[in-house]
Scaffold this motif. Sequence first.
Motif, PDB file in Angstrom:
ATOM      1  N   ASP A 125       0.812  -1.215   0.000  1.00  0.00           N
ATOM      2  CA  ASP A 125       0.000   0.000   0.000  1.00  0.00           C
ATOM      3  C   ASP A 125       0.845   1.265   0.000  1.00  0.00           C
ATOM      4  N   LEU A 126       2.094   1.132   0.369  1.00  0.00           N
ATOM      5  CA  LEU A 126       3.000   2.279   0.472  1.00  0.00           C
ATOM      6  C   LEU A 126       4.423   1.778   0.318  1.00  0.00           C
ATOM      7  N   THR A 127       5.233   2.563  -0.399  1.00  0.00           N
ATOM      8  CA  THR A 127       6.669   2.292  -0.481  1.00  0.00           C
ATOM      9  C   THR A 127       7.396   3.486   0.102  1.00  0.00           C
ATOM     10  N   VAL A 128       8.315   3.226   1.013  1.00  0.00           N
ATOM     11  CA  VAL A 128       9.198   4.272   1.522  1.00  0.00           C
ATOM     12  C   VAL A 128      10.639   3.873   1.227  1.00  0.00           C
ATOM     13  N   ILE A 129      11.412   4.824   0.782  1.00  0.00           N
ATOM     14  CA  ILE A 129      12.826   4.588   0.503  1.00  0.00           C
ATOM     15  C   ILE A 129      13.592   5.215   1.652  1.00  0.00           C
ATOM     16  N   LEU A 130      14.195   4.357   2.474  1.00  0.00           N
ATOM     17  CA  LEU A 130      14.900   4.784   3.684  1.00  0.00           C
ATOM     18  C   LEU A 130      16.125   3.921   3.889  1.00  0.00           C
ATOM     19  N   PRO A 131      17.304   4.451   3.752  1.00  0.00           N
ATOM     20  CA  PRO A 131      17.628   5.799   3.313  1.00  0.00           C
ATOM     21  C   PRO A 131      17.568   5.900   1.789  1.00  0.00           C
ATOM     22  N   ALA A 132      17.308   7.099   1.294  1.00  0.00           N
ATOM     23  CA  ALA A 132      17.322   7.344  -0.146  1.00  0.00           C
ATOM     24  C   ALA A 132      18.650   8.018  -0.489  1.00  0.00           C
ATOM     25  N   SER A 133      19.471   7.317  -1.217  1.00  0.00           N
ATOM     26  CA  SER A 133      20.773   7.856  -1.617  1.00  0.00           C
ATOM     27  C   SER A 133      20.609   8.832  -2.780  1.00  0.00           C
ATOM     28  N   ALA A 134      21.618   9.655  -3.015  1.00  0.00           N
ATOM     29  CA  ALA A 134      21.609  10.573  -4.160  1.00  0.00           C
ATOM     30  C   ALA A 134      21.475   9.779  -5.457  1.00  0.00           C
ATOM     31  N   HIS A 135      22.102   8.627  -5.517  1.00  0.00           N
ATOM     32  CA  HIS A 135      22.018   7.777  -6.707  1.00  0.00           C
ATOM     33  C   HIS A 135      20.581   7.350  -6.972  1.00  0.00           C
ATOM     34  N   THR A 136      19.883   6.921  -5.940  1.00  0.00           N
ATOM     35  CA  THR A 136      18.503   6.469  -6.117  1.00  0.00           C
ATOM     36  C   THR A 136      17.589   7.634  -6.490  1.00  0.00           C
ATOM     37  N   LEU A 137      17.775   8.794  -5.859  1.00  0.00           N
ATOM     38  CA  LEU A 137      16.980   9.963  -6.230  1.00  0.00           C
ATOM     39  C   LEU A 137      17.158  10.275  -7.712  1.00  0.00           C
ATOM     40  N   SER A 138      18.391  10.255  -8.176  1.00  0.00           N
ATOM     41  CA  SER A 138      18.689  10.538  -9.576  1.00  0.00           C
ATOM     42  C   SER A 138      18.078   9.487 -10.503  1.00  0.00           C
ATOM     43  N   THR A 139      18.230   8.241 -10.135  1.00  0.00           N
ATOM     44  CA  THR A 139      17.720   7.143 -10.956  1.00  0.00           C
ATOM     45  C   THR A 139      16.221   7.255 -11.174  1.00  0.00           C
ATOM     46  N   VAL A 140      15.476   7.463 -10.090  1.00  0.00           N
ATOM     47  CA  VAL A 140      14.024   7.538 -10.200  1.00  0.00           C
ATOM     48  C   VAL A 140      13.599   8.837 -10.886  1.00  0.00           C
ATOM     49  N   ALA A 141      14.313   9.928 -10.638  1.00  0.00           N
ATOM     50  CA  ALA A 141      13.954  11.215 -11.246  1.00  0.00           C
ATOM     51  C   ALA A 141      14.005  11.161 -12.765  1.00  0.00           C
ATOM     52  N   VAL A 142      14.907  10.339 -13.319  1.00  0.00           N
ATOM     53  CA  VAL A 142      15.003  10.244 -14.783  1.00  0.00           C
ATOM     54  C   VAL A 142      14.241   9.044 -15.332  1.00  0.00           C
ATOM     55  N   GLY A 143      13.598   8.291 -14.468  1.00  0.00           N
ATOM     56  CA  GLY A 143      12.795   7.161 -14.923  1.00  0.00           C
ATOM     57  C   GLY A 143      13.596   5.945 -15.325  1.00  0.00           C
ATOM     58  N   ALA A 144      14.811   5.825 -14.811  1.00  0.00           N
ATOM     59  CA  ALA A 144      15.653   4.674 -15.132  1.00  0.00           C
ATOM     60  C   ALA A 144      15.259   3.475 -14.264  1.00  0.00           C
ATOM     61  N   ALA A 145      15.639   2.291 -14.724  1.00  0.00           N
ATOM     62  CA  ALA A 145      15.299   1.072 -13.997  1.00  0.00           C
ATOM     63  C   ALA A 145      16.473   0.094 -13.984  1.00  0.00           C
ATOM     64  N   PRO A 146      17.607   0.486 -13.381  1.00  0.00           N
ATOM     65  CA  PRO A 146      18.782  -0.377 -13.395  1.00  0.00           C
ATOM     66  C   PRO A 146      18.769  -1.470 -12.328  1.00  0.00           C
ATOM     67  N   ASN A 147      17.827  -1.407 -11.389  1.00  0.00           N
ATOM     68  CA  ASN A 147      17.784  -2.421 -10.340  1.00  0.00           C
ATOM     69  C   ASN A 147      16.325  -2.668  -9.936  1.00  0.00           C
ATOM     70  N   MET A 148      16.110  -3.668  -9.103  1.00  0.00           N
ATOM     71  CA  MET A 148      14.749  -4.033  -8.736  1.00  0.00           C
ATOM     72  C   MET A 148      14.044  -2.932  -7.962  1.00  0.00           C
ATOM     73  N   LEU A 149      14.764  -2.190  -7.136  1.00  0.00           N
ATOM     74  CA  LEU A 149      14.126  -1.125  -6.371  1.00  0.00           C
ATOM     75  C   LEU A 149      13.589  -0.039  -7.302  1.00  0.00           C
ATOM     76  N   ALA A 150      14.396   0.446  -8.210  1.00  0.00           N
ATOM     77  CA  ALA A 150      13.944   1.501  -9.133  1.00  0.00           C
ATOM     78  C   ALA A 150      12.798   0.995 -10.006  1.00  0.00           C
ATOM     79  N   THR A 151      12.882  -0.235 -10.454  1.00  0.00           N
ATOM     80  CA  THR A 151      11.827  -0.803 -11.282  1.00  0.00           C
ATOM     81  C   THR A 151      10.531  -0.929 -10.492  1.00  0.00           C
ATOM     82  N   THR A 152      10.627  -1.309  -9.243  1.00  0.00           N
ATOM     83  CA  THR A 152       9.444  -1.429  -8.388  1.00  0.00           C
ATOM     84  C   THR A 152       8.811  -0.062  -8.154  1.00  0.00           C
ATOM     85  N   VAL A 153       9.626   0.962  -7.932  1.00  0.00           N
ATOM     86  CA  VAL A 153       9.093   2.318  -7.758  1.00  0.00           C
ATOM     87  C   VAL A 153       8.359   2.741  -9.029  1.00  0.00           C
ATOM     88  N   LEU A 154       8.924   2.457 -10.187  1.00  0.00           N
ATOM     89  CA  LEU A 154       8.261   2.810 -11.448  1.00  0.00           C
ATOM     90  C   LEU A 154       6.938   2.063 -11.618  1.00  0.00           C
TER      91      LEU A 154
END
Length: 185
Positions: free
Chosen positions: A83-112
Amino acid sequence: MDNTFEGRLLIGATGSAAVATLPMYLAALRTVLRGPITVLMTHTAATFLPAHTAGLFADRVVTGADPATWPADNHATLAAGHDLTVILPASAHTLSTVAVGAAPNMLATTVLAATHPVAFFPVMTAEMWAKAAVQRNVARLREDGYHVYDPASGPRYDVAAGAFVESPQPPPPPRFLEIVRELMG
């Protein structure tokens, strides 16, 4: 007054040394959240905090390391099962990855793939947090409908300096619980 709440929570853990504090947040969640907690760890997060340690506090820990788990633990099932996803801690890399819509790992793909609220709790050095590129990524995430919580400031031990320094960090567990409760609705 009963301050418990229900929901299915997915916590994305990224490769920040602050991931070592994750068990403290998981233990706090256990006191109020009535529902399953799944931790999805990036490869780098698992180098700072062993998955089995997170597993002491979570119902399930997913790393994606074992291909045998992929049919049940993939981005689509993880996104749909919470029902909710929280990213804790959110690294600068992860912020950048999700901000551009990239999916290099399972976490970014799951957020998308998530159709539920996603919240980021950035943790990095003050110098990194102040960079224009990081702030652009945070602004983009907010524009895209994600919840990004500015880090709190507090003391942390800096190994290189050999001293405590003021640094961005996650909110204290009581504030984190308030935010999760609000986002769970």
